[in-house]
Motif scaffolding. Structure first.
Motif, short mmCIF file in Angstrom:
data_model
loop_
_atom_site.label_atom_id
_atom_site.label_comp_id
_atom_site.label_asym_id
_atom_site.label_seq_id
_atom_site.Cartn_x
_atom_site.Cartn_y
_atom_site.Cartn_z
N ALA A 272 0.85 -1.21 0.00
CA ALA A 272 0.00 0.00 0.00
C ALA A 272 0.88 1.25 0.00
O ALA A 272 0.53 2.27 -0.62
CB ALA A 272 -0.93 -0.01 1.21
N GLY A 273 2.01 1.18 0.68
CA GLY A 273 2.95 2.31 0.69
C GLY A 273 3.50 2.59 -0.70
O GLY A 273 3.64 3.74 -1.11
N GLU A 274 3.79 1.54 -1.43
CA GLU A 274 4.27 1.71 -2.81
C GLU A 274 3.20 2.38 -3.67
O GLU A 274 3.51 3.19 -4.54
CB GLU A 274 4.65 0.34 -3.40
CG GLU A 274 5.92 -0.25 -2.82
CD GLU A 274 6.18 -1.65 -3.35
OE1 GLU A 274 5.60 -2.04 -4.38
OE2 GLU A 274 6.97 -2.38 -2.70
N ALA A 275 1.95 2.01 -3.41
CA ALA A 275 0.85 2.60 -4.17
C ALA A 275 0.73 4.09 -3.88
O ALA A 275 0.46 4.90 -4.78
CB ALA A 275 -0.46 1.88 -3.85
N VAL A 276 0.94 4.47 -2.61
CA VAL A 276 0.90 5.89 -2.25
C VAL A 276 2.00 6.64 -3.01
O VAL A 276 1.77 7.71 -3.58
CB VAL A 276 1.09 6.07 -0.73
CG1 VAL A 276 1.33 7.54 -0.39
CG2 VAL A 276 -0.13 5.55 0.03
N ASP A 277 3.18 6.05 -3.04
CA ASP A 277 4.31 6.71 -3.71
C ASP A 277 4.05 6.86 -5.21
O ASP A 277 4.49 7.81 -5.83
CB ASP A 277 5.59 5.91 -3.46
CG ASP A 277 6.83 6.71 -3.82
OD1 ASP A 277 6.79 7.94 -3.68
OD2 ASP A 277 7.82 6.11 -4.25
N ALA A 278 3.33 5.89 -5.76
CA ALA A 278 3.10 5.90 -7.21
C ALA A 278 1.91 6.78 -7.62
O ALA A 278 1.67 6.96 -8.81
CB ALA A 278 2.87 4.46 -7.68
N MET A 279 1.20 7.33 -6.63
CA MET A 279 -0.04 8.03 -6.98
C MET A 279 0.22 9.32 -7.77
O MET A 279 -0.64 9.73 -8.54
CB MET A 279 -0.90 8.32 -5.74
CG MET A 279 -0.31 9.29 -4.76
SD MET A 279 -1.45 9.84 -3.47
CE MET A 279 -2.13 8.33 -2.84
N ASP A 280 1.34 9.96 -7.59
CA ASP A 280 1.70 11.05 -8.49
C ASP A 280 3.22 11.22 -8.50
O ASP A 280 3.92 10.61 -7.70
CB ASP A 280 0.97 12.36 -8.16
CG ASP A 280 1.42 13.00 -6.87
OD1 ASP A 280 2.64 13.12 -6.66
OD2 ASP A 280 0.56 13.39 -6.07
N HIS A 281 3.67 12.03 -9.45
CA HIS A 281 5.12 12.11 -9.70
C HIS A 281 5.84 13.01 -8.71
O HIS A 281 7.07 13.03 -8.68
CB HIS A 281 5.36 12.63 -11.12
CG HIS A 281 4.91 14.05 -11.29
ND1 HIS A 281 3.59 14.39 -11.50
CD2 HIS A 281 5.59 15.22 -11.28
CE1 HIS A 281 3.48 15.70 -11.61
NE2 HIS A 281 4.68 16.23 -11.47
N ARG A 282 5.10 13.77 -7.93
CA ARG A 282 5.77 14.78 -7.09
C ARG A 282 6.29 14.18 -5.80
O ARG A 282 5.54 13.61 -5.00
CB ARG A 282 4.80 15.93 -6.79
CG ARG A 282 4.48 16.75 -8.03
CD ARG A 282 3.29 17.64 -7.79
NE ARG A 282 3.47 18.51 -6.63
CZ ARG A 282 2.47 19.19 -6.09
NH1 ARG A 282 1.25 19.08 -6.58
NH2 ARG A 282 2.70 19.96 -5.05
N GLY A 283 7.58 14.36 -5.57
CA GLY A 283 8.17 13.94 -4.31
C GLY A 283 8.22 12.44 -4.12
O GLY A 283 7.91 11.66 -5.03
N VAL A 284 8.61 12.06 -2.94
CA VAL A 284 8.81 10.65 -2.62
C VAL A 284 8.12 10.34 -1.30
O VAL A 284 8.17 11.11 -0.36
CB VAL A 284 10.32 10.34 -2.46
CG1 VAL A 284 10.52 8.90 -2.04
CG2 VAL A 284 11.06 10.62 -3.76
N ALA A 285 7.44 9.23 -1.27
CA ALA A 285 6.95 8.66 0.00
C ALA A 285 7.27 7.17 -0.10
O ALA A 285 6.39 6.35 -0.29
CB ALA A 285 5.47 8.91 0.17
N GLY A 286 8.53 6.86 -0.01
CA GLY A 286 8.96 5.51 -0.36
C GLY A 286 9.54 4.71 0.78
O GLY A 286 9.59 5.16 1.93
#
Lengths: 78, 402
Positions: free
Chosen positions: B244-258
């Protein structure tokens, strides 16, 4: 129109100006404005993404666009 | 990412280190052919990424090609620690005079690679270090400056190895150290490094771990080895929370939540900024805290992405509060992250003042961010509060809540 943190208003005649609407759509980096043949629409889902860059204020005639920080009450306009 | 033994051996071989005439196959009949080509006793080794192969029966010895085929059939069907084998490695049963150990590993404390060498190989190096500490040599070296043979010579000689063995071992250790740096490994290990009856040395087993972030730099090697892009080769499968964390990171191109990683504590972490995540995670642990997760947020994520990550962490079972902390940020806006984490609380019908134990992100647009935090009653700290002090305050609040 209000988000949680940011409110954006396009006033009066400016809101119905298709050319201005297209310009606002072009300049906003977070896609808050959508240009249509009948004028400008606000993408409510992006309001809180506003980075307070002021490009919309620069692109519009004086007083046409107002950005309000709902958390402080400060209003940005030109 | 971890390599299978047959891949690690190939990497060692390409580095110019002598290896046995091994073969890899997924087919028992082909194992027989490889054994016949080798011509003599062979070892059939299960190719899994898990340890404990020998105890589980994943390593078998064969005197004839027919026996090799029978063993191969059995080993290919054998599950080891929940893993089915990728295939089998057919290896000549070497005529060993002595087993050595050589490894290069990244020392995160010294921030340099370290060579570990021992004339006592074939068993865990930790066991040797405990029982015969004088038989384990260590030597750090620069991963920036060119590697010199004398470093290898020093570490080998420190264990009492001299003469012809020393001279033969120096180029092997040198090649392994260079391989480690050039291929961005975090571990490059040959154990055992066998000294054959004729006095020559040969790698009998190898373990290699490559830095995940470096995969892009070694596409040709990975393609040659048949490592597919989608193979994570992590020590364990990602949990639903991590996916689910990977999906959050992939939701848009801005920044990183990885790099969202699941732990079982009660303090959720939204942390980041230029290595700040690791420091902050350690700080929370040092203060007696029990993190629910690790993550890396930064690079000016959108409000939506910061919100998505915070919601994910807030909804994790067992999480009482979240701590939102970074080192001083210049490329991430404080106000944007503040909006994101507060929005997460509001959308989950949670009180930001109660759920956010502390918000400690000093840097770009911090005044604007602090206005937002003030409005919602969230405790925040500027750069005058250290990362460790911020972690302490968060842990203290969790303690008070428990």
């Amino acid at each position: 129109m209000d988000g949680v943190f940011i409110s954006v208003e396009v006033n009066g005649d400016a809101a119905a100006d298709a050319a201005l609407a297209a310009k606002l759509e072009e300049v906003c980096p977070v896609s808050i404005f959508k240009g249509t043949p009948s004028g400008v629409e606000i993408n409510a889902e992006f309001l809180d993404e506003c980075v307070l860059c002021g490009l919309c204020l620069d692109a519009a005639p004086d007083g046409a666009v107002t950005v309000t920080k709902l958390y402080s009450g400060e209003t940005l306009t030109r | 990412m971890r390599f299978f033994e047959y891949e690690a051996r190939e990497i060692v071989k390409r580095a110019g280190i002598p290896v046995t005439d091994f073969g890899f196959t997924r087919d028992a009949a082909e194992a027989k052919e490889i054994a016949a080509r080798i011509g003599g006793p062979t070892v059939i080794k299960s190719q899994v990424l898990s340890g404990g192969r020998m105890k589980a029966g994943g390593v078998q010895f064969a005197d004839t090609p027919e026996e090799a085929q029978t063993h191969a059939e059995n080993v290919l069907k054998l599950e080891i620690n929940g893993q089915m084998p990728r295939g089998i490695l057919v290896d000549p049963k070497a005529d060993i005079d002595q087993e050595f150990y050589v490894g290069v590993v990244w020392d995160g404390t010294a921030k340099q690679p370290v060579i570990i060498f021992s004339p006592v190989g074939g068993i865990d190096i930790e066991q040797v270090a405990e029982e015969q500490p004088d038989k384990v040599g260590r030597r750090h070296f620069s991963n920036i400056l060119p590697f010199s043979d004398y470093i290898a010579k020093e570490v080998i000689a420190s264990t009492g190895v001299t003469g012809s063995d020393l001279n033969k071992l120096v180029p092997i250790v040198t090649k392994l150290a260079k391989l480690f740096v050039e291929k961005d490994m975090t571990l490059a290990e040959i154990n055992p490094l066998g000294k054959l009856k004729d006095g020559s040395f040969v790698a009998l087993d190898a373990h290699m771990d490559m830095e995940n972030e470096a995969r892009g730099r070694h596409k040709a090697l990975l393609a040659d080895l048949g490592v597919a892009d989608e193979e994570t080769r992590e020590a364990r499968e990602a949990t639903p929370f991590e996916i689910a964390g990977e999906a959050v990171d992939a939701m848009d191109h801005r920044g990183v939540a990885g790099n969202v990683t699941e732990f079982d504590g009660n303090l959720g972490l939204v942390i980041g900024a230029g290595g700040g995540s690791l420091t902050l995670f350690d700080a929370v642990r040092a203060q007696g805290g029990d993190p629910a997760n690790y993550c890396e947020i930064g690079g000016n994520p959108s409000v939506n992405k910061a919100c998505g990550l915070a919601k994910l962490v807030l909804q994790k079972p067992g999480v009482d509060k979240i701590a939102v902390m970074m080192s001083i940020v210049s490329n991430t806006r404080v106000d944007i992250v503040a909006r994101g984490v507060i929005k997460a609380c509001l959308e989950l019908n949670m009180d930001p003042a109660e759920k956010i134990a502390i918000f400690r992100i000093p840097g770009a647009w911090e005044d604007e961010g602090f206005l937002i935090l003030d409005k919602y009653g969230v405790e925040y700290a500027d750069r005058s509060v250290s990362l460790h002090e911020a972690a302490r305050r968060a842990v203290e609040k969790i303690g008070a809540a428990a």
